[in-house]
Design a protein around this motif. Structure first.
Motif, PDB file in Angstrom:
ATOM      1  N   ASN A 115     119.945  65.601 -84.198  1.00  0.00           N
ATOM      2  CA  ASN A 115     119.136  64.700 -83.374  1.00  0.00           C
ATOM      3  C   ASN A 115     119.999  64.027 -82.315  1.00  0.00           C
ATOM      4  N   GLY A 116     119.428  63.842 -81.147  1.00  0.00           N
ATOM      5  CA  GLY A 116     120.072  63.052 -80.108  1.00  0.00           C
ATOM      6  C   GLY A 116     121.241  63.724 -79.405  1.00  0.00           C
ATOM      7  N   GLN A 117     121.413  65.028 -79.563  1.00  0.00           N
ATOM      8  CA  GLN A 117     122.572  65.700 -78.961  1.00  0.00           C
ATOM      9  C   GLN A 117     122.295  66.243 -77.552  1.00  0.00           C
ATOM     10  N   GLY A 118     121.004  66.418 -77.220  1.00  0.00           N
ATOM     11  CA  GLY A 118     120.691  66.891 -75.864  1.00  0.00           C
ATOM     12  C   GLY A 118     119.837  68.152 -75.795  1.00  0.00           C
ATOM     13  N   LYS A 119     119.264  68.572 -76.919  1.00  0.00           N
ATOM     14  CA  LYS A 119     118.465  69.810 -76.932  1.00  0.00           C
ATOM     15  C   LYS A 119     117.237  69.704 -76.030  1.00  0.00           C
ATOM     16  N   THR A 120     116.483  68.635 -76.234  1.00  0.00           N
ATOM     17  CA  THR A 120     115.277  68.465 -75.415  1.00  0.00           C
ATOM     18  C   THR A 120     115.655  68.313 -73.941  1.00  0.00           C
ATOM     19  N   ASN A 121     116.798  67.652 -73.702  1.00  0.00           N
ATOM     20  CA  ASN A 121     117.227  67.453 -72.309  1.00  0.00           C
ATOM     21  C   ASN A 121     117.441  68.780 -71.572  1.00  0.00           C
TER      22      ASN A 121
HETATM   23  N1  LIG Z   1     119.521  58.966 -68.361  1.00  0.00           N
HETATM   24  C1  LIG Z   1     120.294  59.166 -69.448  1.00  0.00           C
HETATM   25  N2  LIG Z   1     121.638  59.062 -69.362  1.00  0.00           N
HETATM   26  C2  LIG Z   1     122.419  59.282 -70.446  1.00  0.00           C
HETATM   27  N3  LIG Z   1     121.935  59.621 -71.649  1.00  0.00           N
HETATM   28  C3  LIG Z   1     120.615  59.739 -71.791  1.00  0.00           C
HETATM   29  C4  LIG Z   1     119.730  59.524 -70.704  1.00  0.00           C
HETATM   30  N4  LIG Z   1     118.464  59.732 -71.143  1.00  0.00           N
HETATM   31  C5  LIG Z   1     118.566  60.044 -72.443  1.00  0.00           C
HETATM   32  N5  LIG Z   1     119.837  60.061 -72.845  1.00  0.00           N
HETATM   33  C6  LIG Z   1     120.378  60.388 -74.163  1.00  0.00           C
HETATM   34  O1  LIG Z   1     120.250  61.772 -74.397  1.00  0.00           O
HETATM   35  C7  LIG Z   1     120.413  61.948 -75.794  1.00  0.00           C
HETATM   36  C8  LIG Z   1     119.846  63.283 -76.231  1.00  0.00           C
HETATM   37  O2  LIG Z   1     118.480  63.340 -76.025  1.00  0.00           O
HETATM   38  P1  LIG Z   1     117.581  64.595 -76.459  1.00  0.00           P
HETATM   39  O3  LIG Z   1     116.193  64.062 -76.461  1.00  0.00           O
HETATM   40  O4  LIG Z   1     117.851  65.781 -75.629  1.00  0.00           O
HETATM   41  O5  LIG Z   1     118.086  64.885 -77.954  1.00  0.00           O
HETATM   42  P2  LIG Z   1     117.655  66.056 -78.922  1.00  0.00           P
HETATM   43  O6  LIG Z   1     118.856  66.885 -79.187  1.00  0.00           O
HETATM   44  O7  LIG Z   1     116.446  66.729 -78.421  1.00  0.00           O
HETATM   45  O8  LIG Z   1     117.314  65.225 -80.236  1.00  0.00           O
HETATM   46  P3  LIG Z   1     116.109  65.366 -81.280  1.00  0.00           P
HETATM   47  O9  LIG Z   1     116.525  66.433 -82.236  1.00  0.00           O
HETATM   48  O10 LIG Z   1     116.094  64.017 -81.938  1.00  0.00           O
HETATM   49  O11 LIG Z   1     114.874  65.660 -80.534  1.00  0.00           O
HETATM   50  C9  LIG Z   1     119.834  60.712 -76.442  1.00  0.00           C
HETATM   51  O12 LIG Z   1     120.783  60.190 -77.309  1.00  0.00           O
HETATM   52  C10 LIG Z   1     119.602  59.755 -75.291  1.00  0.00           C
HETATM   53  O13 LIG Z   1     120.085  58.478 -75.540  1.00  0.00           O
END
Ligand SMILES: Nc1ncnc2c1ncn2[C@@H]1O[C@H](COP(=O)(O)OP(=O)(O)OP(=O)(O)O)[C@@H](O)[C@H]1O
Ligand SMILES: [Mg+2]
Length: 365
Positions: free
Chosen positions: A32-38
């Protein structure tokens, strides 16, 4: 058509990097929170110039940075196109190859995406806003001008609402001018949504029947948020806005219009929202989303890139298996995220490239 490379810099938590994608199934694994959705969001942004998370541009720019830069290499029958997008600073700038692009329509349509997120899976149960968002995104895939129309409509609606709040009699003529604008853009918006529901219904019903042999028949019915006749005409919308003016002045907001549009999903003639089980509701959504992809193939002759964000964890093993099986038959490039590789284990043999996502860094495995 597929994405062979994605570049990100200054985007959310992602470090500046270039990601080489496979034409087939790309799996992103990370906690979680590593950046996958990003990553998926960045791809969605590159395609449609907007997030699938209803985020503002300033939200996607990495904290502490002024601009985010995204790039993609699209291969269509071996022919490469390079897209570049800079957000922030002096606004948004777009390039196709070396050429700076000022006409958004020229930029859009280089590659199309369809995104499935856990939010989408709640679409049946949720309020109409999520279903309208689904419709608008899907219509946009087929006709990018729809988004412009929705925005023009929303601008007129906001102006009308703010005048209703101020409630000055002298403003009636101005309110009327916004009612006209709402009718002009709004009737077109509702017609496009309604038409899309009709086009997608038989495909979604067929997909659901294929997914679940025992599933009752799926029906979709568009419900205009205003007193609309069969042809959803501008004149009828304008008339409805005029008829509701007294009530709107009392309530200080616009009660009828495309902002209330919805569509009903039913199984064997009963509202799925009220009667279907959670699993059945999710199957309906999966069928709807896959139907969008099929329709893109049938009507546009293209395979959109499919973004599957973490939906595996929301589905039971059978439905997960069906979704992944159906998706892999569609012939689209697939980007899928998961926290647990075991959840997509059934399609592990089909995964072409795996990535580990850790603290905003994407490494091929
Ligand atoms: N504008 C930003 N600048 C820096 N970091 C950010 C920004 N917006 C979001 N984040 C960070 O990006 C991180 C990863 O977000 P993301 O939603 O991609 O995680 P994920 O791997 O999809 O997690 P999950 O499994 O919980 O869905 C979060 O910890 C969030 O705090
Ligand atoms: Mg996520």
């Amino acid at each position: 058509m597929h994405l062979s490379q994605v570049q990100v810099s200054g985007y959310r938590n992602l470090i500046a990097q270039s990601i080489e994608l496979s034409e087939g199934v790309n799996l992103f694994v990370g906690n979680n929170g590593q950046g996958k959705t990003n990553i998926l969001e960045a791809v969605h942004f590159l395609s449609s110039l907007r997030s699938f998370r209803a985020a503002a541009v300033r939200d996607v720019i990495a904290h502490g940075e002024d601009v985010a830069q995204l790039g993609a290499k699209v291969l269509d029958d071996g022919l490469p196109t390079e897209l570049k997008l800079i957000l922030g600073g002096s606004g948004r700038r777009l390039w196709l190859g070396q050429r700076s692009i000022s006409n958004v329509r020229e930029y859009l349509g280089q590659f199309k995406v369809v995104a499935f997120t856990p939010d989408d899976l709640a679409m049946v149960k949720a309020g109409p806003a999520l279903r309208r968002r689904f419709l608008d995104r899907a219509v946009f895939l087929f006709s990018p001008a729809h988004l412009t129309r929705v925005r023009q409509f929303q601008t007129a609606l906001r102006s009308r609402n703010s005048l209703l709040k101020q409630r000055k009699k002298a403003d009636l003529a101005v309110i009327d001018s916004f009612s006209q604008k709402m009718a002009e853009y709004g009737a077109e918006v509702s017609r496009a949504r309604c038409d899309f529901v009709r086009r997608i219904e038989p495909r979604a019903a067929a997909i659901l029947a294929e997914m679940e042999e025992t599933s009752p028949r799926l029906d979709l019915r568009f419900k205009a948020g205003w007193q609309a006749g069969e042809d959803l005409s501008q004149a009828d919308l304008y008339q409805d806005l005029c008829d509701s003016l007294d009530r709107d002045l009392l309530r200080k907001q616009t009660s009828h219009g495309p902002q209330q549009d919805d569509f009903e999903i039913s199984l064997a003639g009963e509202s799925a929202r009220r009667f279907a089980s959670q699993g059945q509701q999710r199957s309906c959504v999966v069928a709807l989303l896959l139907a969008v992809v099929e329709l893109a193939d049938a009507e546009l002759g293209l395979h959109p890139v499919i973004l599957l964000d973490d939906v595996s964890s929301e589905l039971d093993p059978d439905r997960r298996q069906q979704l992944l099986g159906l998706v892999s038959k569609l012939g689209s490039q697939l980007l899928i995220t998961t926290t647990d590789e075991g959840l997509v284990g059934d399609m592990a043999g089909q995964v072409n490239r795996r990535f580990r996502v850790y603290a905003g860094r994407v490494d091929p495995l």
